[in-house]
Every structure is written in structure tokens, then in C-alpha cells.
Motif scaffolding. Structure first.
Motif, PDB file in Angstrom:
ATOM      1  N   GLU A   1       1.135  -1.206   0.047  1.00 17.54           N
ATOM      2  CA  GLU A   1       0.053   0.087  -0.028  1.00 17.54           C
ATOM      3  C   GLU A   1       0.880   1.329  -0.147  1.00 17.54           C
ATOM      4  O   GLU A   1       0.381   2.208  -0.641  1.00 17.54           O
ATOM      5  CB  GLU A   1      -0.987   0.097   1.354  1.00 17.54           C
ATOM      6  N   SER A   2       2.018   1.145   0.820  1.00 17.68           N
ATOM      7  CA  SER A   2       2.826   2.268   0.839  1.00 17.68           C
ATOM      8  C   SER A   2       4.281   1.775   1.212  1.00 17.68           C
ATOM      9  O   SER A   2       4.002   0.401   1.701  1.00 17.68           O
ATOM     10  CB  SER A   2       2.366   3.287   1.775  1.00 17.68           C
ATOM     11  N   PRO A   3       5.449   2.492   1.344  1.00 18.20           N
ATOM     12  CA  PRO A   3       6.676   2.088   1.733  1.00 18.20           C
ATOM     13  C   PRO A   3       6.606   1.273   3.029  1.00 18.20           C
ATOM     14  O   PRO A   3       7.352   0.790   3.763  1.00 18.20           O
ATOM     15  CB  PRO A   3       7.698   3.120   1.665  1.00 18.20           C
ATOM     16  N   THR A   4       5.469   1.727   4.197  1.00 20.62           N
ATOM     17  CA  THR A   4       5.501   1.396   5.261  1.00 20.62           C
ATOM     18  C   THR A   4       4.199   0.435   5.619  1.00 20.62           C
ATOM     19  O   THR A   4       4.094   0.293   6.796  1.00 20.62           O
ATOM     20  CB  THR A   4       5.281   2.553   6.250  1.00 20.62           C
ATOM     21  N   SER A   5       3.216   0.187   4.759  1.00 14.53           N
ATOM     22  CA  SER A   5       1.998  -0.434   4.831  1.00 14.53           C
ATOM     23  C   SER A   5       1.881  -1.509   3.817  1.00 14.53           C
ATOM     24  O   SER A   5       1.993  -1.235   2.822  1.00 14.53           O
ATOM     25  CB  SER A   5       1.027   0.588   5.072  1.00 14.53           C
TER      26      SER A   5
END
Length: 120
Positions: free
Chosen positions: A84-88
Motif C-alpha cells: 500500500e505504501s513503503p510502510t504498509s
């Protein structure tokens, strides 16, 4: 590695239902999947990117060895996840290769859409 660099891992309802269903037949499925989750938490996005989902979705399919059967990764599980994102990361679904051959792009899009509408 610092904990603030860790990636958050979320589970779709589909993933949790399938994991539970498969765990009735394959006792070790959770320990088989755990190393993959740990790799993802370290931003090591393993597996093959699935084409045909749409540019807005970054979705991977990774082979997971089923330690309950002695046939290697090709006969194990397939874990589908979305970056979903670089952290999720969202774990979309998991299935046993002995149950089904493959998962279609449309089915993956439906899981993503269902999760998006749930978490709103």
C-alpha cells in the motif's frame, strides 16, 4: 534494524478466513507464513509482481513452502499481498496450490476493493 523502520502488516478478512480454513488441514501454516511476514516487515518485498491488476495497485504473489507436505514450494501455498505504501502492506489472501491452480486479476481486485470499503 530500528523498529521505526518496520513495515506495518495488515490482514484482509479474506486472508484471515483462508488462513483459518487452511489451518484446519495444515497445522504448520502459521509458522510457514511467519518468515514471509518477517521479510515483509524488513521491506524485503519477496515474490513476483502480478500484472493486470492496475497501475494503482502493487500486488505480489509469493510461494510459501507447506511443511505439512513434502513437495517443496511449488506444491505449497501462494500468499498474495499488496504494497500500500513503503510502510504498509496488506495481506490479501492465501491459498494452497493443491486446492486451486491460480488466482485471477479480477479476484484480486475484488479483494482489494472489499477491504477498501471495509476499512473505509
Amino acid at each position: 534494524m530500528q523498529s521505526d523502520n518496520a513495515v506495518s502488516i495488515r490482514f484482509s478478512d479474506e486472508f484471515e478466513q483462508e488462513l483459518y480454513r487452511l489451518s484446519k488441514r495444515f497445522r504448520n501454516i502459521r509458522s510457514d507464513v511467519q518468515p514471509i511476514i518477517e521479510q515483509l516487515q524488513q521491506r524485503n518485498f519477496v515474490g513476483d509482481r502480478i500484472a493486470g491488476i492496475g497501475e494503482e495497485y502493487i500486488v505480489y504473489k509469493v510461494r510459501v513452502r507447506n511443511s505439512n507436505i513434502q513437495k517443496g514450494k511449488s506444491a505449497g501455498y501462494r500468499l498474495i499481498y499488496q504494497v500500500e505504501s513503503p510502510t504498509s502492506i496488506l495481506l490479501l489472501t492465501i491459498y494452497s496450490k493443491s486446492d486451486r491452480e491460480d488466482i485471477g486479476a479480477n479476484e484480486i481486485r475484488e479483494i482489494v476493493a472489499d477491504f477498501s470499503s471495509e476499512s473505509g
